[in-house]
Design a protein around this motif. Sequence first.
Motif, PDB file in Angstrom:
ATOM      1  N   ASP A  47      58.636  38.599  28.884  1.00 12.83           N
ATOM      2  CA  ASP A  47      59.397  37.524  28.248  1.00 12.83           C
ATOM      3  C   ASP A  47      60.410  36.994  29.246  1.00 12.83           C
ATOM      4  O   ASP A  47      61.186  37.757  29.832  1.00 12.83           O
ATOM      5  N   CYS A  48      60.399  35.687  29.429  1.00 11.97           N
ATOM      6  CA  CYS A  48      61.238  35.063  30.453  1.00 11.97           C
ATOM      7  C   CYS A  48      62.620  34.738  29.909  1.00 11.97           C
ATOM      8  O   CYS A  48      62.765  34.176  28.820  1.00 11.97           O
ATOM      9  N   ALA A  49      63.644  35.084  30.677  1.00 12.66           N
ATOM     10  CA  ALA A  49      65.026  34.724  30.366  1.00 12.66           C
ATOM     11  C   ALA A  49      65.626  34.025  31.593  1.00 12.66           C
ATOM     12  O   ALA A  49      65.224  34.272  32.717  1.00 12.66           O
ATOM     13  N   GLY A  50      66.582  33.153  31.338  1.00  9.15           N
ATOM     14  CA  GLY A  50      67.238  32.478  32.446  1.00  9.15           C
ATOM     15  C   GLY A  50      66.479  31.250  32.928  1.00  9.15           C
ATOM     16  O   GLY A  50      65.400  30.915  32.433  1.00  9.15           O
ATOM     17  N   ASP A  51      67.064  30.561  33.939  1.00  2.00           N
ATOM     18  CA  ASP A  51      66.553  29.263  34.380  1.00  2.00           C
ATOM     19  C   ASP A  51      66.048  29.284  35.816  1.00  2.00           C
ATOM     20  O   ASP A  51      66.022  28.251  36.489  1.00  2.00           O
ATOM     21  N   SER A  52      65.618  30.449  36.308  1.00  2.00           N
ATOM     22  CA  SER A  52      65.262  30.552  37.719  1.00  2.00           C
ATOM     23  C   SER A  52      63.948  29.867  38.075  1.00  2.00           C
ATOM     24  O   SER A  52      63.641  29.688  39.254  1.00  2.00           O
ATOM     25  N   MET A  53      63.131  29.473  37.057  1.00  2.00           N
ATOM     26  CA  MET A  53      61.850  28.822  37.350  1.00  2.00           C
ATOM     27  C   MET A  53      61.678  27.543  36.527  1.00  2.00           C
ATOM     28  O   MET A  53      60.548  27.122  36.244  1.00  2.00           O
ATOM     29  N   ASN A  54      62.785  26.912  36.168  1.00  2.00           N
ATOM     30  CA  ASN A  54      62.686  25.721  35.308  1.00  2.00           C
ATOM     31  C   ASN A  54      62.280  24.464  36.059  1.00  2.00           C
ATOM     32  O   ASN A  54      62.135  23.391  35.466  1.00  2.00           O
ATOM     33  N   ASP A  55      62.053  24.578  37.387  1.00  3.03           N
ATOM     34  CA  ASP A  55      61.610  23.429  38.174  1.00  3.03           C
ATOM     35  C   ASP A  55      60.282  23.703  38.870  1.00  3.03           C
ATOM     36  O   ASP A  55      59.912  23.009  39.812  1.00  3.03           O
ATOM     37  N   LEU A  56      59.564  24.710  38.398  1.00  5.31           N
ATOM     38  CA  LEU A  56      58.247  25.025  38.958  1.00  5.31           C
ATOM     39  C   LEU A  56      57.285  23.872  38.670  1.00  5.31           C
ATOM     40  O   LEU A  56      57.302  23.292  37.591  1.00  5.31           O
ATOM     41  N   ARG A  57      56.420  23.571  39.616  1.00  7.62           N
ATOM     42  CA  ARG A  57      55.413  22.535  39.441  1.00  7.62           C
ATOM     43  C   ARG A  57      54.014  23.142  39.564  1.00  7.62           C
ATOM     44  O   ARG A  57      53.820  24.051  40.365  1.00  7.62           O
ATOM     45  N   PRO A  58      53.062  22.667  38.730  1.00  7.23           N
ATOM     46  CA  PRO A  58      53.160  21.524  37.824  1.00  7.23           C
ATOM     47  C   PRO A  58      53.725  21.859  36.455  1.00  7.23           C
ATOM     48  O   PRO A  58      53.976  20.961  35.660  1.00  7.23           O
ATOM     49  N   ARG A  59      53.949  23.136  36.155  1.00 13.69           N
ATOM     50  CA  ARG A  59      54.418  23.502  34.821  1.00 13.69           C
ATOM     51  C   ARG A  59      55.637  24.388  34.948  1.00 13.69           C
ATOM     52  O   ARG A  59      55.537  25.525  35.424  1.00 13.69           O
ATOM     53  N   PRO A  60      56.821  23.921  34.539  1.00 14.58           N
ATOM     54  CA  PRO A  60      58.019  24.772  34.596  1.00 14.58           C
ATOM     55  C   PRO A  60      57.887  25.988  33.681  1.00 14.58           C
ATOM     56  O   PRO A  60      57.118  25.976  32.721  1.00 14.58           O
ATOM     57  N   ILE A  61      58.652  27.018  33.997  1.00 17.79           N
ATOM     58  CA  ILE A  61      58.763  28.195  33.141  1.00 17.79           C
ATOM     59  C   ILE A  61      60.167  28.194  32.569  1.00 17.79           C
ATOM     60  O   ILE A  61      61.149  28.210  33.315  1.00 17.79           O
ATOM     61  N   PHE A  62      60.262  28.193  31.253  1.00 16.94           N
ATOM     62  CA  PHE A  62      61.548  28.067  30.586  1.00 16.94           C
ATOM     63  C   PHE A  62      61.947  29.379  29.905  1.00 16.94           C
ATOM     64  O   PHE A  62      61.087  30.231  29.625  1.00 16.94           O
ATOM     65  N   PRO A  63      63.246  29.569  29.601  1.00 19.07           N
ATOM     66  CA  PRO A  63      63.660  30.721  28.803  1.00 19.07           C
ATOM     67  C   PRO A  63      62.914  30.734  27.476  1.00 19.07           C
ATOM     68  O   PRO A  63      62.764  29.704  26.812  1.00 19.07           O
ATOM     69  N   GLY A  64      62.408  31.894  27.107  1.00 16.47           N
ATOM     70  CA  GLY A  64      61.637  32.021  25.886  1.00 16.47           C
ATOM     71  C   GLY A  64      60.140  31.977  26.105  1.00 16.47           C
ATOM     72  O   GLY A  64      59.367  32.352  25.217  1.00 16.47           O
ATOM     73  N   ASP A  65      59.713  31.519  27.290  1.00 17.20           N
ATOM     74  CA  ASP A  65      58.285  31.552  27.596  1.00 17.20           C
ATOM     75  C   ASP A  65      57.822  32.995  27.734  1.00 17.20           C
ATOM     76  O   ASP A  65      58.576  33.875  28.162  1.00 17.20           O
ATOM     77  N   ARG A  66      56.587  33.220  27.380  1.00 20.65           N
ATOM     78  CA  ARG A  66      55.967  34.546  27.511  1.00 20.65           C
ATOM     79  C   ARG A  66      54.893  34.454  28.590  1.00 20.65           C
ATOM     80  O   ARG A  66      53.997  33.609  28.521  1.00 20.65           O
ATOM     81  N   LEU A  67      55.000  35.308  29.600  1.00 21.87           N
ATOM     82  CA  LEU A  67      54.114  35.281  30.757  1.00 21.87           C
ATOM     83  C   LEU A  67      53.039  36.345  30.612  1.00 21.87           C
ATOM     84  O   LEU A  67      53.336  37.527  30.456  1.00 21.87           O
ATOM     85  N   VAL A  68      51.792  35.917  30.670  1.00 16.41           N
ATOM     86  CA  VAL A  68      50.654  36.839  30.621  1.00 16.41           C
ATOM     87  C   VAL A  68      50.221  37.102  32.056  1.00 16.41           C
ATOM     88  O   VAL A  68      49.868  36.170  32.790  1.00 16.41           O
ATOM     89  N   CYS A  69      50.248  38.363  32.459  1.00 18.23           N
ATOM     90  CA  CYS A  69      50.061  38.727  33.861  1.00 18.23           C
ATOM     91  C   CYS A  69      48.998  39.816  34.003  1.00 18.23           C
ATOM     92  O   CYS A  69      48.650  40.505  33.038  1.00 18.23           O
ATOM     93  N   LEU A  70      48.519  39.973  35.229  1.00 21.13           N
ATOM     94  CA  LEU A  70      47.634  41.070  35.576  1.00 21.13           C
ATOM     95  C   LEU A  70      48.408  42.074  36.425  1.00 21.13           C
ATOM     96  O   LEU A  70      49.149  41.687  37.336  1.00 21.13           O
ATOM     97  N   ALA A  71      48.242  43.361  36.100  1.00 14.06           N
ATOM     98  CA  ALA A  71      48.886  44.403  36.900  1.00 14.06           C
ATOM     99  C   ALA A  71      48.359  44.325  38.328  1.00 14.06           C
ATOM    100  O   ALA A  71      47.149  44.420  38.557  1.00 14.06           O
ATOM    101  N   TYR A  72      49.262  44.160  39.292  1.00 12.48           N
ATOM    102  CA  TYR A  72      48.806  43.925  40.658  1.00 12.48           C
ATOM    103  C   TYR A  72      48.089  45.127  41.248  1.00 12.48           C
ATOM    104  O   TYR A  72      47.163  44.974  42.051  1.00 12.48           O
ATOM    105  N   GLU A  73      48.473  46.323  40.845  1.00 10.67           N
ATOM    106  CA  GLU A  73      47.799  47.491  41.395  1.00 10.67           C
ATOM    107  C   GLU A  73      46.340  47.560  40.948  1.00 10.67           C
ATOM    108  O   GLU A  73      45.534  48.259  41.569  1.00 10.67           O
ATOM    109  N   ASP A  74      45.985  46.818  39.872  1.00 13.01           N
ATOM    110  CA  ASP A  74      44.590  46.777  39.423  1.00 13.01           C
ATOM    111  C   ASP A  74      43.780  45.728  40.164  1.00 13.01           C
ATOM    112  O   ASP A  74      42.543  45.728  40.076  1.00 13.01           O
ATOM    113  N   ILE A  75      44.453  44.806  40.847  1.00  7.28           N
ATOM    114  CA  ILE A  75      43.748  43.768  41.612  1.00  7.28           C
ATOM    115  C   ILE A  75      44.281  43.738  43.037  1.00  7.28           C
ATOM    116  O   ILE A  75      44.332  42.682  43.671  1.00  7.28           O
ATOM    117  N   GLY A  76      44.650  44.893  43.557  1.00 10.82           N
ATOM    118  CA  GLY A  76      45.283  44.990  44.858  1.00 10.82           C
ATOM    119  C   GLY A  76      44.425  44.515  46.012  1.00 10.82           C
ATOM    120  O   GLY A  76      44.936  44.290  47.115  1.00 10.82           O
TER     121      GLY A  76
END
Length: 243
Positions: free
Chosen positions: A134-163
Amino acid sequence: MELPKDRLKQVRAAAGYESPTDAANAFPRDINKNTLISHENGNRPISRKAAEKYGELFGAKAGWILFGDGPGEDTGAALSDVTLSRVGMTVGRVAGIVEAGAFREVDEFDQSEPIEIMLPRDEKFPNARQLVFDCAGDSMNDLRPRPIFPGDRLVCLAYEDIGHIELRSGMVVIVQRSRDGGHFREWSVKQIEVFPDRAEFHPRSTNPKHKPIIVERDDEADEGVTVEVIALVRRVMNDLPGF
């Protein structure tokens, strides 16, 4: 359209409990009343583990509660990986909050039950664990093409599984910085830029207080802070309010 929350209400009522309070009173060690109410209201997603527990207590299949899969009344059999695979779903674990600049103490004795949610299986990496932040804060609110805002939920892959996948410039990743021997850690989302002698993890923000994390090839930041990539961001979710 019938949802998991609706089927949960049905199996609870069919088991003879007129309200979540009645069910919680009948199973005080197994059911938290407020959690059940949140599940039935749709304010909290029903995890695989919760569906299996409700199925066991109310005499229903977990697969039917989550997906309407098979008859509603049964022996309470657990939701199988075969069922999940057949419907193109998998289990994702909600890992925590990503917020730049926020070091949180790691409680090694935290026994709280992890939250699991159902997610579409990743077609490119079907066997990799999916982690949700769950994203908090404004550190990625200017990402392109799609900003990441507070309250966004990020679906990720564990990097050690795709190392075996090499990190490339432009990828959006979850970075873990730890200090004090690993007792404190910061999870933040950044966009990576890779150079021959270093990797730079950049905030894409309109807020100038956020600075990039620069890691030389020795993988050690200054002042005893260790930096590592723990997940690769694949999707951004944000449920609309009022539903």
